[in-house]
Write a protein that holds these residues in place. Structure first.
Motif, PDB file in Angstrom:
ATOM      1  N   GLY A 132      -0.450  -4.989   0.246  1.00 39.81           N
ATOM      2  CA  GLY A 132      -1.679  -5.226   1.015  1.00 39.81           C
ATOM      3  C   GLY A 132      -2.100  -3.992   1.803  1.00 39.81           C
ATOM      4  N   THR A 146      -6.016  -3.248   1.680  1.00 38.03           N
ATOM      5  CA  THR A 146      -6.650  -4.329   2.456  1.00 38.03           C
ATOM      6  C   THR A 146      -6.462  -4.084   3.950  1.00 38.03           C
ATOM      7  OG1 THR A 146      -6.213  -5.877   0.661  1.00 38.03           O
ATOM      8  CG2 THR A 146      -6.658  -6.839   2.801  1.00 38.03           C
ATOM      9  N   LYS A 172      -9.257  -3.582   6.916  1.00 36.84           N
ATOM     10  CA  LYS A 172      -9.315  -4.419   8.127  1.00 36.84           C
ATOM     11  C   LYS A 172      -9.252  -3.566   9.391  1.00 36.84           C
ATOM     12  CE  LYS A 172      -7.083  -8.468   6.065  1.00 36.84           C
ATOM     13  NZ  LYS A 172      -5.823  -9.221   5.984  1.00 36.84           N
ATOM     14  N   GLN A 225     -11.239  -0.473  -4.844  1.00 33.97           N
ATOM     15  CA  GLN A 225     -10.910  -1.498  -3.840  1.00 33.97           C
ATOM     16  C   GLN A 225     -11.215  -1.001  -2.426  1.00 33.97           C
ATOM     17  OE1 GLN A 225      -6.741  -2.536  -3.774  1.00 33.97           O
ATOM     18  NE2 GLN A 225      -7.033  -4.240  -2.362  1.00 33.97           N
ATOM     19  N   TRP A 227     -13.944  -2.291   0.568  1.00 35.31           N
ATOM     20  CA  TRP A 227     -13.618  -2.550   1.975  1.00 35.31           C
ATOM     21  C   TRP A 227     -14.475  -1.682   2.902  1.00 35.31           C
ATOM     22  CZ3 TRP A 227     -11.410  -6.279   4.609  1.00 35.31           C
ATOM     23  CH2 TRP A 227     -10.548  -7.156   3.942  1.00 35.31           C
ATOM     24  N   THR A 277       2.372  -7.545   6.650  1.00 34.51           N
ATOM     25  CA  THR A 277       1.362  -8.417   6.035  1.00 34.51           C
ATOM     26  C   THR A 277       1.968  -9.704   5.482  1.00 34.51           C
ATOM     27  OG1 THR A 277       1.637  -7.402   3.864  1.00 34.51           O
ATOM     28  CG2 THR A 277       0.028  -6.388   5.327  1.00 34.51           C
ATOM     29  N   GLU A 325      -6.698 -13.058   4.417  1.00 33.08           N
ATOM     30  CA  GLU A 325      -7.537 -12.080   3.723  1.00 33.08           C
ATOM     31  C   GLU A 325      -8.772 -11.648   4.509  1.00 33.08           C
ATOM     32  OE1 GLU A 325      -6.961 -10.450   0.769  1.00 33.08           O
ATOM     33  OE2 GLU A 325      -4.993 -11.336   1.131  1.00 33.08           O
TER      34      GLU A 325
END
Length: 311
Positions: free
Chosen positions: A118, A121, A125, A152, A156, A259, A288
């Motif tokens: 993760g 991701t 965030k 990816q 984001w 995570t 998520e």
């Protein structure tokens, strides 16, 4: 407490339910099942904590501290030990003030971690949260060897409404960082976050890559504050602890993002990592959505684990 923080605490309580069933149900049955505080009592607690992925060394330290407090406070009833145990676990996780210095200064944040934890991701965030604080954030797609990593991260960046510097898949990560540093300076960026590789199976390559990246930042952006965060998957328990140890061999790790704590029975690993490695867990992720990663608060975490009210 703000509604958002309250909501996160509630989700954390829910997310830690499997860990809680794994540890706390066992602990409660010990406290209620024993009539005296003896070696068997301590052995049972020790076994339950180890099974909950709190780790052997950390568990030993917790038991020693608990024994000392029981003796000092002349406690005779096993049921009176629960609050002491909770305090002792919190003490093991206390590394003093968890600094988020990079938020306050012109900074470069390197984020590393193996595939599937993760990482990208988490970068997205973190970018979104810093942007919400009014920071000017720039992302660097320096994980150039993983298929779809750049795509990816671009997604984001779009969600977080921040800029991104990227090259082609397979390009030199250090070259991406060089471009990103130049852009960060030109655009007066507050925080540059670099999504970097984490190929632990080839530590030599990873070490050399990180060295190159650091050399570029040292030369081109010496005034920037440096933060290196490693992303670990909470569901892997002791493997996450081992990964943290290995990453520490190749990089100066200043913090951990843990995570996937929602739905794992191994959430106790947060205690082990912070206690055994002395590296602060700075963020935890439980989902998520953009706000499903928050700054880590040991007291909140242990309260959620034992479902002891709200902090």
């Amino acid at each position: 407490m703000s509604q958002e923080k309250k909501g996160f605490f509630g989700r954390l309580v829910a997310g830690l339910s499997k860990t809680r069933n794994n540890i706390v149900a066992g602990i409660d049955s010990i406290f209620n099942g024993f009539s005296a505080i003896d070696d068997d009592f301590y052995d049972e607690i020790e076994e339950t904590l180890i099974m909950g992925d709190i780790g052997i060394h950390t568990t030993e330290a917790i038991i020693e501290d608990l024994k000392a407090k029981v003796k000092e406070q002349k406690i005779k009833e096993p049921s009176s030990c629960k609050a002491l145990l909770i305090d002792t676990i919190k003490k093991q996780m206390d590394l003093g003030e968890n600094a988020y210095e990079f938020e306050k200064r012109r900074s470069v944040v390197l984020v590393i971690g193996v595939n599937g934890v993760g990482k990208t991701t988490s970068v997205g965030k973190l970018a979104g949260q810093l942007k919400d604080q009014g920071k000017k954030v720039l992302l660097a797609a320096a994980d150039t060897f993983r298929a779809a990593a750049i795509e990816q991260l671009s997604e984001w960046a779009s969600r977080a409404n921040v800029d991104i510097i990227a090259q082609q898949e397979g390009s030199d990560p250090a070259a991406v960082v060089y471009d990103a540093v130049s852009a960060a300076k030109a655009r007066n960026t507050d925080v540059l976050i670099c999504d970097t590789a984490g190929r632990l199976h080839n530590k030599k390559n990873l070490m050399e890559e990180l060295r190159k990246i650091h050399r570029i930042i040292d030369k081109e952006y010496p005034e920037a504050y440096r933060e290196t965060l490693v992303v670990l998957d909470g569901t892997t328990g002791q493997n996450a602890l081992e990964q943290a140890r290995q990453f520490r061999e190749v990089a100066d790790i200043t913090g951990i993002i843990l995570t996937k704590l929602d739905g794992t029975a191994k959430g106790g690993i947060a205690v082990a990592i912070q206690s055994e490695l002395g590296i602060p867990v700075k963020y935890i992720g439980i989902g998520e959505q953009m706000d499903d990663m928050q700054k880590f608060n040991p007291d909140e975490f242990v309260n959620a684990l034992f479902q002891v009210g709200e902090p």
